[in-house]
Design a protein around this motif. Structure first.
Motif, mmCIF file in Angstrom:
data_model
loop_
_atom_site.group_PDB
_atom_site.id
_atom_site.type_symbol
_atom_site.label_atom_id
_atom_site.label_comp_id
_atom_site.label_asym_id
_atom_site.label_seq_id
_atom_site.Cartn_x
_atom_site.Cartn_y
_atom_site.Cartn_z
ATOM 1 N N GLY A 48 -34.431 -26.624 -102.086
ATOM 2 C CA GLY A 48 -34.318 -28.088 -102.109
ATOM 3 C C GLY A 48 -32.900 -28.400 -101.670
ATOM 4 O O GLY A 48 -31.949 -27.937 -102.306
ATOM 5 N N ALA A 49 -32.741 -29.135 -100.582
ATOM 6 C CA ALA A 49 -31.383 -29.392 -100.071
ATOM 7 C C ALA A 49 -31.303 -30.807 -99.519
ATOM 8 O O ALA A 49 -32.216 -31.266 -98.841
ATOM 9 N N GLU A 50 -30.190 -31.478 -99.816
ATOM 10 C CA GLU A 50 -30.050 -32.864 -99.376
ATOM 11 C C GLU A 50 -28.600 -33.218 -99.038
ATOM 12 O O GLU A 50 -27.669 -32.788 -99.732
ATOM 13 N N THR A 51 -28.456 -34.025 -98.006
ATOM 14 C CA THR A 51 -27.208 -34.760 -97.778
ATOM 15 C C THR A 51 -27.590 -36.244 -97.901
ATOM 16 O O THR A 51 -27.569 -36.990 -96.927
ATOM 17 N N ALA A 78 -21.054 -34.189 -99.197
ATOM 18 C CA ALA A 78 -20.849 -33.213 -98.109
ATOM 19 C C ALA A 78 -19.717 -33.660 -97.191
ATOM 20 O O ALA A 78 -19.505 -34.852 -96.971
ATOM 21 N N ALA A 79 -18.996 -32.663 -96.666
ATOM 22 C CA ALA A 79 -17.888 -32.942 -95.749
ATOM 23 C C ALA A 79 -18.424 -33.435 -94.413
ATOM 24 O O ALA A 79 -19.593 -33.175 -94.067
ATOM 25 N N ASP A 80 -17.592 -34.125 -93.652
ATOM 26 C CA ASP A 80 -17.994 -34.554 -92.305
ATOM 27 C C ASP A 80 -18.456 -33.325 -91.531
ATOM 28 O O ASP A 80 -17.774 -32.300 -91.533
ATOM 29 N N ASP A 95 -25.010 -35.127 -103.012
ATOM 30 C CA ASP A 95 -25.458 -34.070 -102.095
ATOM 31 C C ASP A 95 -25.449 -32.712 -102.808
ATOM 32 O O ASP A 95 -24.656 -32.497 -103.727
ATOM 33 N N GLY A 96 -26.281 -31.793 -102.335
ATOM 34 C CA GLY A 96 -26.298 -30.445 -102.924
ATOM 35 C C GLY A 96 -27.530 -29.674 -102.492
ATOM 36 O O GLY A 96 -28.385 -30.207 -101.766
ATOM 37 N N ALA A 97 -27.614 -28.429 -102.939
ATOM 38 C CA ALA A 97 -28.771 -27.590 -102.602
ATOM 39 C C ALA A 97 -29.008 -26.552 -103.684
ATOM 40 O O ALA A 97 -28.070 -26.089 -104.338
ATOM 41 N N LEU A 135 -22.912 -26.593 -104.090
ATOM 42 C CA LEU A 135 -22.443 -27.984 -104.113
ATOM 43 C C LEU A 135 -21.272 -28.112 -103.150
ATOM 44 O O LEU A 135 -20.408 -27.220 -103.097
ATOM 45 N N PRO A 136 -21.213 -29.197 -102.396
ATOM 46 C CA PRO A 136 -20.061 -29.383 -101.504
ATOM 47 C C PRO A 136 -18.771 -29.487 -102.323
ATOM 48 O O PRO A 136 -18.812 -29.760 -103.518
ATOM 49 N N GLU A 137 -17.639 -29.278 -101.653
ATOM 50 C CA GLU A 137 -16.350 -29.262 -102.379
ATOM 51 C C GLU A 137 -15.932 -30.624 -102.917
ATOM 52 O O GLU A 137 -15.362 -30.729 -103.990
ATOM 53 N N ARG A 138 -16.222 -31.666 -102.149
ATOM 54 C CA ARG A 138 -15.659 -32.978 -102.489
ATOM 55 C C ARG A 138 -16.388 -33.659 -103.650
ATOM 56 O O ARG A 138 -17.594 -33.886 -103.597
#
Ligand code: COA
Length: 333
Positions: A140-143, A47-49, A161-163, A14-17
């Motif tokens: 399975g991954a998505e932004t 997801a981060a920039d 977002d996550g994977a 999982l992204p940090e934000r």
């Protein structure tokens, strides 16, 4: 002899934000109470920039390999279910293949929106059963945040977002039959069956209003929420019945339901129809929101790593998404 596929390991990222409903309501005309009451969602990861779907996918895949204790060099097929590829082409899967250090076989993307993971499970399992692959990395991954219209409060509050990833491998000698000491169709470890459906007549209920061939833009998610909800309840109940019937099982036999995490009300309704108690359902939607193709492997990884899902457990996975597409997979863990 036809080999079953065994899930050898899983991983997720999982992204940090974290963006809470509270934070979102400063940008969009919404509030925590509405979102929680209608969907159960309290926050989502964004997801981060510059962080792309391939970055999330790679992190999840590395964790899955580590959990499985399998080197990347053993993987001979990589399937990446995503609706938010890094680019129109090449397939994001090939980027992940390269960065993972997988040099064998093939890699491709699979597009079935929120049903992507169960579609991918069907593809991976059938490649293994047919003897065309021995070790499959399914991601399975998505932004999804990148295709949301942040001015449309009816959709932007729902996704994140996550994977997540699993490694499937062909069962070793007898491994797929030994668990229960029997060789019957429903005994032993592995993917017992997969079931997938689609109905293009419902394309317009959930779609992106762009694409290379139509508008030459990426576009944004558009949804008829009420109709999607209605179809989800019907289609998920029927796919679960189909799966149980194909395996000669009853809802009572299921140890864990790991559903696509779109909306807590849809999860509750499927569980009610099945007569499954809440404790048997893995729910992450309140923290992850709807991460499309990533939601099932994210939830699965959480329940495996915290010790809920154990070897020998019967795990039912189900999803519905744009298309409409829907499907299920039954796995003896
Ligand atoms: N915050 C506050 N109010 C909102 C809102 C938001 N984020 N989004 C919509 N509303 C308002 C609407 O404008 C509407 O107001 P109005 O009555 O004044 O016109 C009201 O809430 C009701 O909207 P409606 O769309 O009828 O709500 P609903 O009860 O159908 O719930 C969903 C909307 C999207 C939560 C629901 O339809 C749903 O969960 N659908 C399935 C979606 C899904 O899971 N999709 C992915 C499948 S993979």
């Amino acid at each position: 002899m036809i080999k079953r596929s065994i899930i050898a390991g899983c991983g997720s990222y999982l992204p940090e934000r974290v963006v809470t409903n509270e934070e979102l309501s400063k940008e969009v005309d919404t509030d925590d109470e509405w979102i929680v009451a209608r969907t159960g969602i309290r926050q989502r990861y964004i997801a981060a920039d510059g962080q792309q779907t391939s970055d999330l996918a790679l992190a999840a895949a590395e964790r899955a390999l580590e959990h499985a204790g399998i080197p990347a060099s053993d993987v001979d097929l990589l399937v990446l279910a995503t609706t938010t590829p890094d680019q129109t082409f090449p397939a994001t899967a090939t980027k992940v293949q390269h960065r993972l250090g997988m040099t064998n076989g093939a890699a491709f993307d699979l597009q079935a929106v929120c049903s992507g993971f169960v579609y991918g499970l069907a593809v991976a399992d059938n490649f293994i059963r047919a003897g065309q692959a021995k070790t499959v990395m399914l991601i399975g991954a998505e932004t999804f945040s990148r295709i949301l219209d942040w001015e449309d409060r009816t959709t932007c509050v729902l996704f994140g977002d996550g994977a997540g990833a699993v490694v499937l491998r062909a069962a070793e000698n007898g491994e797929d039959a030994e668990q229960a000491g029997e060789t019957g169709h429903n005994r032993g470890r592995g993917v017992l069956s997969t079931h997938i459906h689609s109905d293009g007549a419902t394309n317009d209920l959930l779609y992106v209003d762009g694409g290379p061939s139509s508008t030459q833009t990426v576009g944004h998610v558009r949804m008829n929420g009420r109709e999607v909800f209605r179809h989800a309840v019907t289609n998920l109940a029927s796919i679960v019945d189909e799966t149980l019937e194909a395996n000669g099982l009853a809802a009572d036999d299921i140890d864990w339901l790991v559903p696509h995490q779109a909306n807590k009300r849809i999860l509750d309704s499927t569980a009610r129809k099945l007569g499954l108690p809440a404790e048997k359902i893995v729910v992450t939607v309140e923290r992850h929101a709807n991460t499309s193709a990533a939601s099932i492997p994210l939830a699965l990884d959480e329940a495996v790593k915290d010790g809920r899902i154990k070897t020998g457990d019967l795990v039912l996975l189900e999803a519905m998404g744009g298309g409409l597409t829907w499907g299920a997979g039954l796995v003896r863990w």
